[in-house]
Design an enzyme around this catalytic site. Sequence first.
Site, short mmCIF file in Angstrom:
data_model
loop_
_atom_site.label_atom_id
_atom_site.label_comp_id
_atom_site.label_asym_id
_atom_site.label_seq_id
_atom_site.Cartn_x
_atom_site.Cartn_y
_atom_site.Cartn_z
N SER A 232 2.64 1.72 2.74
CA SER A 232 2.09 1.76 1.37
C SER A 232 3.15 2.33 0.38
CB SER A 232 0.88 2.31 0.95
OG SER A 232 -0.19 1.63 1.70
N SER A 270 0.20 -3.43 3.46
CA SER A 270 0.73 -2.27 2.77
C SER A 270 0.05 -2.37 1.47
CB SER A 270 2.22 -2.90 2.67
OG SER A 270 2.89 -1.82 1.82
N GLU A 272 0.12 -1.40 -2.30
CA GLU A 272 1.08 -1.08 -3.39
C GLU A 272 0.32 -1.14 -4.69
OE1 GLU A 272 3.88 -2.03 -0.34
OE2 GLU A 272 2.23 -3.22 -1.02
#
Length: 365
Positions: A232, A270, A272
């Site tokens: 992340s 991930s 973000e």
Amino acid sequence: MGLNQPFLDPVSDTQPGPRNLITDVAGVTVGQVTINTGHHHTGVTVIRPTRDNVFLAKCPAAVHVINGFGKSTGTIQINELGTLETPIVLTNTFAVGTAQNALIGELLASNPAIGDSTGTVNPVVMECNDGEINDIRDRIINEQDVLTALNTTTETVEEGAVGAGTGMCCYDLKGGVGSASRTIDIDGHRFTMGAFVLSNYGFLRDLNIYNVPVGAQLAAFQAAEKAKEKGSIVTVLATDIPFNSRQLRRIAKRASVGITRTGAFIGNGSGELVLAFSTANRVPHFSHHELSQQQAISDDRFDRYFRMTVAVVEEAVLSVLTHATTMIDRKGQPRLSLRDAIDQYLAVHPTAQLTELKHQLGLIP
């Protein structure tokens, strides 16, 4: 301090502030607690948006979710009401609840009206998973760690493998926290934008710095990388430019360009998340007037602010990589820093290109 190196492929002609840190925005301070013992490599970072009581005088703010694989708190209300009313805590995934409790306790102590004569409070905690390096199951972070970081914020910011970034990875190398700033003149007045990233994402083979495919060279030389993107990156953008919350959301969206300029593609697993706030146009919690007036930037002049955002985020990511140092993970394996990874490569395959890149990034001792 930030990179303090000339940017070789600038997307913006704006220049760094005096520290090249998010704290170049007046009033913004950062505090950190680092835990680095045995199998535990983790910590807490707190960003205070103002030196006064931000609950009583809120900051215009917005959140943009690039990919929502995350466990943060407080973001829904920010986008609904357009304001930030607490400091921002960054930590590991399993410490979000602990950080939230600590932050609520501190805010109750300093604001007796909360939960009594006024409503509750919206604590903001954002996270990345440091479980590759840190034994995250032990949940070693406690409320005192959060309070210590909260109550020791300063304009000085250490970068790399410290605070919330202690156990993070970046492009399969050692990651952490990084920061940068840019200044801009508007109608004869100087304004600043700062970025702070908690960087824990990316595949080594994708890493590209100043158009040098450094990651592809290092990946071919090192052991196999991870199979899936499970990291992340959390980005905090602070500014004293008088943006309203709608404009801050537009700014936050452009952070994704800065993140990907170093090679990332933003994977399925991930997370973000971008939070942007302005220290201008403060919003009083107890307002005596129904009408309010705010300054705002003309939308048809916005391209240079987008460029500024991309530049400051990209440099913050590069600042993580240049400041982080090699660390032994919870399984006893080294997680190499960018400097050490390049040095190991050059010891076997000396190339002028990577040697020059070390100089350009200020990685030469």
